[in-house]
Write a protein that holds these residues in place. Structure first.
Motif, PDB file in Angstrom:
ATOM      1  N   ARG A   1       0.563  -1.080   0.002  1.00 12.47           N
ATOM      2  CA  ARG A   1       0.093   0.205  -0.016  1.00 12.47           C
ATOM      3  C   ARG A   1       0.707   1.197   0.061  1.00 12.47           C
ATOM      4  N   SER A   2       2.086   1.187   0.677  1.00 10.75           N
ATOM      5  CA  SER A   2       2.810   2.515   0.609  1.00 10.75           C
ATOM      6  C   SER A   2       3.596   2.823  -0.752  1.00 10.75           C
ATOM      7  N   HIS A   3       3.359   1.884  -1.575  1.00  9.69           N
ATOM      8  CA  HIS A   3       3.812   1.829  -2.966  1.00  9.69           C
ATOM      9  C   HIS A   3       2.732   2.105  -3.853  1.00  9.69           C
ATOM     10  N   VAL A   4       1.502   2.479  -3.489  1.00  6.03           N
ATOM     11  CA  VAL A   4       0.399   2.824  -4.462  1.00  6.03           C
ATOM     12  C   VAL A   4      -0.196   4.235  -4.211  1.00  6.03           C
ATOM     13  N   GLU A   5      -0.355   4.905  -5.246  1.00  8.73           N
ATOM     14  CA  GLU A   5      -1.010   6.230  -5.256  1.00  8.73           C
ATOM     15  C   GLU A   5      -2.515   6.179  -5.949  1.00  8.73           C
ATOM     16  N   ARG A   6      -3.465   6.407  -5.190  1.00  9.74           N
ATOM     17  CA  ARG A   6      -4.791   6.079  -5.477  1.00  9.74           C
ATOM     18  C   ARG A   6      -5.273   7.312  -6.335  1.00  9.74           C
ATOM     19  N   HIS A   7      -5.768   6.981  -7.547  1.00  9.60           N
ATOM     20  CA  HIS A   7      -6.152   8.131  -8.469  1.00  9.60           C
ATOM     21  C   HIS A   7      -7.630   8.434  -8.052  1.00  9.60           C
ATOM     22  N   ARG A   8      -8.107   9.487  -8.190  1.00 17.25           N
ATOM     23  CA  ARG A   8      -9.452  10.115  -7.881  1.00 17.25           C
ATOM     24  C   ARG A   8     -10.314   9.331  -8.880  1.00 17.25           C
ATOM     25  N   HIS A   9     -11.463   9.220  -8.577  1.00 14.25           N
ATOM     26  CA  HIS A   9     -12.476   8.437  -9.255  1.00 14.25           C
ATOM     27  C   HIS A   9     -12.694   8.923 -10.465  1.00 14.25           C
ATOM     28  N   ILE A  10     -12.988   8.020 -11.544  1.00 10.62           N
ATOM     29  CA  ILE A  10     -13.051   8.321 -13.009  1.00 10.62           C
ATOM     30  C   ILE A  10     -14.443   7.710 -13.408  1.00 10.62           C
ATOM     31  N   PRO A  11     -15.571   8.516 -13.754  1.00 12.21           N
ATOM     32  CA  PRO A  11     -17.035   8.160 -13.893  1.00 12.21           C
ATOM     33  C   PRO A  11     -16.958   7.127 -15.042  1.00 12.21           C
ATOM     34  N   SER A  12     -16.155   7.218 -16.027  1.00 13.10           N
ATOM     35  CA  SER A  12     -16.666   6.242 -17.273  1.00 13.10           C
ATOM     36  C   SER A  12     -15.313   5.233 -17.091  1.00 13.10           C
ATOM     37  N   LEU A  13     -15.970   3.951 -17.039  1.00 15.05           N
ATOM     38  CA  LEU A  13     -15.079   2.727 -17.103  1.00 15.05           C
ATOM     39  C   LEU A  13     -14.231   2.663 -18.214  1.00 15.05           C
ATOM     40  N   ALA A  14     -14.825   2.911 -19.404  1.00 18.73           N
ATOM     41  CA  ALA A  14     -14.065   3.015 -20.818  1.00 18.73           C
ATOM     42  C   ALA A  14     -12.747   3.942 -20.556  1.00 18.73           C
ATOM     43  N   TYR A  15     -13.208   5.153 -20.403  1.00 20.97           N
ATOM     44  CA  TYR A  15     -12.212   5.919 -20.199  1.00 20.97           C
ATOM     45  C   TYR A  15     -11.126   5.747 -19.490  1.00 20.97           C
ATOM     46  N   ARG A  16     -11.724   5.025 -17.995  1.00 23.65           N
ATOM     47  CA  ARG A  16     -10.497   4.793 -17.203  1.00 23.65           C
ATOM     48  C   ARG A  16      -9.662   3.810 -17.610  1.00 23.65           C
ATOM     49  N   LEU A  17     -10.055   2.816 -18.485  1.00 22.87           N
ATOM     50  CA  LEU A  17      -9.264   1.853 -19.152  1.00 22.87           C
ATOM     51  C   LEU A  17      -8.444   2.374 -20.218  1.00 22.87           C
ATOM     52  N   ALA A  18      -8.650   3.503 -21.046  1.00 23.25           N
ATOM     53  CA  ALA A  18      -8.217   4.298 -21.872  1.00 23.25           C
ATOM     54  C   ALA A  18      -6.900   5.008 -21.404  1.00 23.25           C
ATOM     55  N   MET A  19      -7.165   5.321 -19.913  1.00 18.06           N
ATOM     56  CA  MET A  19      -6.165   6.337 -19.114  1.00 18.06           C
ATOM     57  C   MET A  19      -5.154   5.293 -18.866  1.00 18.06           C
ATOM     58  N   VAL A  20      -5.224   3.825 -18.758  1.00 19.15           N
ATOM     59  CA  VAL A  20      -4.225   2.878 -18.458  1.00 19.15           C
ATOM     60  C   VAL A  20      -3.541   2.749 -19.648  1.00 19.15           C
ATOM     61  N   ALA A  21      -4.281   2.625 -20.962  1.00 21.62           N
ATOM     62  CA  ALA A  21      -3.584   2.436 -22.303  1.00 21.62           C
ATOM     63  C   ALA A  21      -2.670   3.595 -22.698  1.00 21.62           C
ATOM     64  N   ASP A  22      -2.970   4.831 -22.270  1.00 17.24           N
ATOM     65  CA  ASP A  22      -2.045   5.978 -22.483  1.00 17.24           C
ATOM     66  C   ASP A  22      -0.981   6.332 -21.311  1.00 17.24           C
ATOM     67  N   GLY A  23      -1.020   5.505 -20.506  1.00 22.75           N
ATOM     68  CA  GLY A  23       0.109   5.709 -19.377  1.00 22.75           C
ATOM     69  C   GLY A  23      -0.178   6.782 -18.373  1.00 22.75           C
ATOM     70  N   ARG A  24      -1.364   7.408 -18.224  1.00 21.34           N
ATOM     71  CA  ARG A  24      -1.875   8.145 -17.123  1.00 21.34           C
ATOM     72  C   ARG A  24      -2.166   7.383 -15.797  1.00 21.34           C
ATOM     73  N   LEU A  25      -2.563   6.142 -16.062  1.00 23.55           N
ATOM     74  CA  LEU A  25      -2.513   5.206 -14.632  1.00 23.55           C
ATOM     75  C   LEU A  25      -1.886   4.165 -15.196  1.00 23.55           C
ATOM     76  N   ASP A  26      -1.205   3.437 -14.015  1.00 18.90           N
ATOM     77  CA  ASP A  26      -0.492   2.082 -14.347  1.00 18.90           C
ATOM     78  C   ASP A  26      -1.392   0.985 -14.402  1.00 18.90           C
ATOM     79  N   GLY A  27      -2.662   1.052 -13.745  1.00 14.42           N
ATOM     80  CA  GLY A  27      -3.556   0.091 -13.587  1.00 14.42           C
ATOM     81  C   GLY A  27      -4.744   0.548 -12.792  1.00 14.42           C
ATOM     82  N   THR A  28      -5.803  -0.653 -12.985  1.00  9.20           N
ATOM     83  CA  THR A  28      -7.162  -0.256 -12.401  1.00  9.20           C
ATOM     84  C   THR A  28      -7.741  -1.330 -11.894  1.00  9.20           C
ATOM     85  N   VAL A  29      -8.632  -1.467 -10.969  1.00 13.33           N
ATOM     86  CA  VAL A  29      -9.482  -2.517 -10.490  1.00 13.33           C
ATOM     87  C   VAL A  29     -10.850  -2.325 -10.860  1.00 13.33           C
TER      88      VAL A  29
END
Length: 267
Positions: A174-202
């Motif tokens: 957990r000390s190595h995790v930075e939690r991003h604020r909520h992203i309303p669109s799931l599809a857009y959240r996955l796109a943010m992983v694709a373009d490197g703004r996020l490392d991952g999502t659950v």
């Protein structure tokens, strides 16, 4: 390009044009207080913009490919799709709550799925001025430029996940995790992983094919993966279109996230 790959490129051109037109129609309702109804026993909103975007997508796509099946959040499901090799999987507005509330993070999501996997996909986010697309075997593109997932060159993982789930991670992790604020669109959240703004999502359980299919391919073509908790890719166009908990990310993020999530399958 001949054969199936050429067909998917033609399909990509088709769905990009249709998604742009649907995006323009939906954007015309944005910020205009469109009429809203509630479905799923009052738990999910749907607006006049969702229906208008769905209508134009269905008209354009099935006129061009009458032999393809159809699965959309805003159309009654038809089991006939199960007997077809290829179908459109559509969410006219992914992020309807955000749309209704005047937030810009919503998009039109359209995929072509063949034998259970997406082969062409597009996300159009008119309020953000963004378009993502990919075709099987090609690069993922955002606004004309190739995109890719993050590299394993930083200590902290930037992820989008429910706060209560993050609290269950092992303390050292957990000390190595930075939690991003909520992203309303799931599809857009996955796109943010694709373009490197996020490392991952659950992704919490009860996402649907239409939330995922286009973004799944875009993420794959950007070098990432969307998987179930066993690490396996998703299969689309099943009778059951809901999914259990999922994890998406760059490979280095999946290697670190999956063991944590697998400890809490009921989270």
């Amino acid at each position: 390009m001949a054969g199936a790959e050429g067909q998917w490129l033609e399909d990509l051109d088709l769905i990009r044009d249709a998604a742009r037109q649907a995006g323009e129609i939906a954007h015309g309702y944005f910020g205009q207080s469109p009429e809203v109804w509630w479905k799923n026993e009052g738990s999910s909103p749907v607006s006049a913009a969702d229906f208008a975007a769905n209508d134009i997508l269905q008209s354009l796509l099935l006129t061009a490919r009458p032999n393809y099946g159809w699965l959309s959040e805003e159309t009654d499901d038809d089991d006939a799709r199960l007997s077809l090799d290829t179908l459109f999987v559509v969410d006219p507005i992914d992020g309807t709550r955000a749309f209704i509330n005047g937030e810009k993070t919503w998009c039109v999501s359209v995929a072509v799925v063949h034998h259970g996997r997406p082969v062409a996909g597009v996300l159009v986010a008119p309020a953000l001025g963004e378009e993502f697309f990919a075709v099987k075997g090609g690069q993922a593109i955002r606004n004309g430029a190739p995109i890719s997932v993050t590299k394993d060159d930083h200590d902290k993982l930037v992820i989008a996940a429910d706060e209560n789930l993050v609290k269950k991670f092992d303390l050292p992790f957990r000390s190595h995790v930075e939690r991003h604020r909520h992203i309303p669109s799931l599809a857009y959240r996955l796109a943010m992983v694709a373009d490197g703004r996020l490392d991952g999502t659950v992704v919490k359980r009860n996402s649907h094919d239409w939330d995922l299919a286009a973004a799944d391919l875009i993420l794959e073509c950007a070098g990432g993966r969307l998987t179930d908790l066993a690490g396996s890719p998703l299969t689309y166009n099943r009778r059951q279109v809901r999914h259990e908990m999922l994890v998406a990310g760059a490979e280095h993020a999946l290697e670190r996230l999956l063991p944590q999530i697998q400890r809490f399958p009921a989270a």
